[in-house]
Scaffold this active site. Sequence first.
Site, PDB file in Angstrom:
ATOM      1  N   HIS A   1       0.878  -1.456  -0.499  1.00 33.51           N
ATOM      2  CA  HIS A   1      -0.434  -0.571  -0.195  1.00 33.51           C
ATOM      3  C   HIS A   1       1.120   0.991  -0.248  1.00 33.51           C
ATOM      4  O   HIS A   1       2.032   1.267   0.285  1.00 33.51           O
ATOM      5  CB  HIS A   1      -1.438  -0.062   1.468  1.00 33.51           C
TER       6      HIS A   1
ATOM      7  N   HIS B   1       1.314   4.511   2.244  1.00 35.80           N
ATOM      8  CA  HIS B   1       1.624   4.665   3.126  1.00 35.80           C
ATOM      9  C   HIS B   1       4.074   4.837   3.142  1.00 35.80           C
ATOM     10  O   HIS B   1       4.084   4.319   2.473  1.00 35.80           O
ATOM     11  CB  HIS B   1       1.535   4.418   4.350  1.00 35.80           C
TER      12      HIS B   1
ATOM     13  N   ASP C   1       5.487   4.808   4.625  1.00 38.82           N
ATOM     14  CA  ASP C   1       6.645   3.419   5.628  1.00 38.82           C
ATOM     15  C   ASP C   1       6.941   2.918   4.805  1.00 38.82           C
ATOM     16  O   ASP C   1       7.672   1.765   5.698  1.00 38.82           O
ATOM     17  CB  ASP C   1       6.498   3.545   7.422  1.00 38.82           C
ATOM     18  N   HIS C   2       6.229   2.043   3.713  1.00 36.37           N
ATOM     19  CA  HIS C   2       6.019   1.185   3.031  1.00 36.37           C
ATOM     20  C   HIS C   2       6.561   1.579   1.384  1.00 36.37           C
ATOM     21  O   HIS C   2       7.162   0.337   0.958  1.00 36.37           O
ATOM     22  CB  HIS C   2       4.758   0.581   3.063  1.00 36.37           C
TER      23      HIS C   2
ATOM     24  N   HIS D   1      -8.236  -0.266   5.806  1.00 40.57           N
ATOM     25  CA  HIS D   1      -6.384   0.214   6.242  1.00 40.57           C
ATOM     26  C   HIS D   1      -6.530   1.261   5.037  1.00 40.57           C
ATOM     27  O   HIS D   1      -6.580   2.386   5.026  1.00 40.57           O
ATOM     28  CB  HIS D   1      -5.321  -0.676   6.258  1.00 40.57           C
TER      29      HIS D   1
ATOM     30  N   ASP E   1      -0.198  -3.596   6.611  1.00 40.10           N
ATOM     31  CA  ASP E   1      -1.194  -3.206   7.959  1.00 40.10           C
ATOM     32  C   ASP E   1      -2.507  -3.268   7.679  1.00 40.10           C
ATOM     33  O   ASP E   1      -3.157  -2.831   8.084  1.00 40.10           O
ATOM     34  CB  ASP E   1      -1.050  -1.620   7.398  1.00 40.10           C
TER      35      ASP E   1
ATOM     36  N   HIS F   1       4.209  -4.294  10.954  1.00 39.75           N
ATOM     37  CA  HIS F   1       4.810  -3.571  11.717  1.00 39.75           C
ATOM     38  C   HIS F   1       4.983  -4.589  13.590  1.00 39.75           C
ATOM     39  O   HIS F   1       4.242  -5.691  13.713  1.00 39.75           O
ATOM     40  CB  HIS F   1       3.607  -2.751  12.646  1.00 39.75           C
TER      41      HIS F   1
HETATM   42 ZN   LIG Z   1       2.850   0.810   8.023  1.00 41.61          ZN
HETATM   43 ZN   LIG Z   2       0.292   1.869   6.639  1.00 38.98          ZN
END
Ligand SMILES: [Zn+2]
Ligand SMILES: [Zn+2]
Length: 256
Positions: free
Chosen positions: A52, A54, A56-57, A108, A130, A168
């Site tokens: 996805h 985001h 942090d990905h 999410h 996530d 995570h």
């Molecule tokens: Zn994440």
């Molecule tokens: Zn995420």
Amino acid sequence: MNLVALPAFSDNYIWMLHDGRSAVVVDPGEAAPVERALEVHALKLAAIVVTHHHADHVGGVDALRSRLQGPVYGPARERIPKPYVPLEEGDSIELFGTRYTVIDVPGHTAGHIAFYGEPAGEPPVLFCGDTLFSGGCGRLFEGTPAQMLRSLTKLAALRDDTRVCCAHEYTLSNLRFAKAVEPANADLLKYLAHCEALRERGLPTLPGTIESERKVNPFLRSSEPEVIESARRHGAANDDPVTVFATLRHWKNEFR
Ligand SMILES: [Zn+2]
Ligand SMILES: [Zn+2]
């Protein structure tokens, strides 16, 4: 096949599959942990897989392109650094001779996808970003409770021995919430103790299995009597699984 969780940021894992020569990484939010691992094991980077949009990905994707000797795969319905191969449910990709099927798991984020494969002679592997966490699930940033519950139900139906590779390390806080929901769930108490012991030794609690998630994760258990009863005490207006799920998700957001 080696399956390694590379810690990133404060609580992310970048999953790496490698065969001793080539590697594939999932959700590289930053490049440095991947670059280090490629160097330590003398690996080529054969592909990048993204679940996805985001940061942090995907934050490390562009920085890794100079070493990348293959495609970036990602969700068709999200904004992913280009160029990449857009995928949706029904598509599949081949990694190290194993076919990984794409599962749409909105909730999410609106276009979140997961990847599921059954490597020969090994338990299946699920990269779920996530969406499903050990003992919990992602926050609903772009989707509805009904969508997320449907997505999680698809994942819960995968083979018992599926290794659940979440993005995570949220397990202990998730399980403490789960304990508030189901204080009498013996499997949960045992799993919490097991995960606490792993974290005390600095080890990841992941991957877990689908079988254990079905026993301990309240977000997969919204039809269980004790879960329903707890949700009713926290504002659920009826026993409908979507209502129960939505109540749990809301309760968890406030839980400390
Ligand atoms: Zn994440
Ligand atoms: Zn995420």
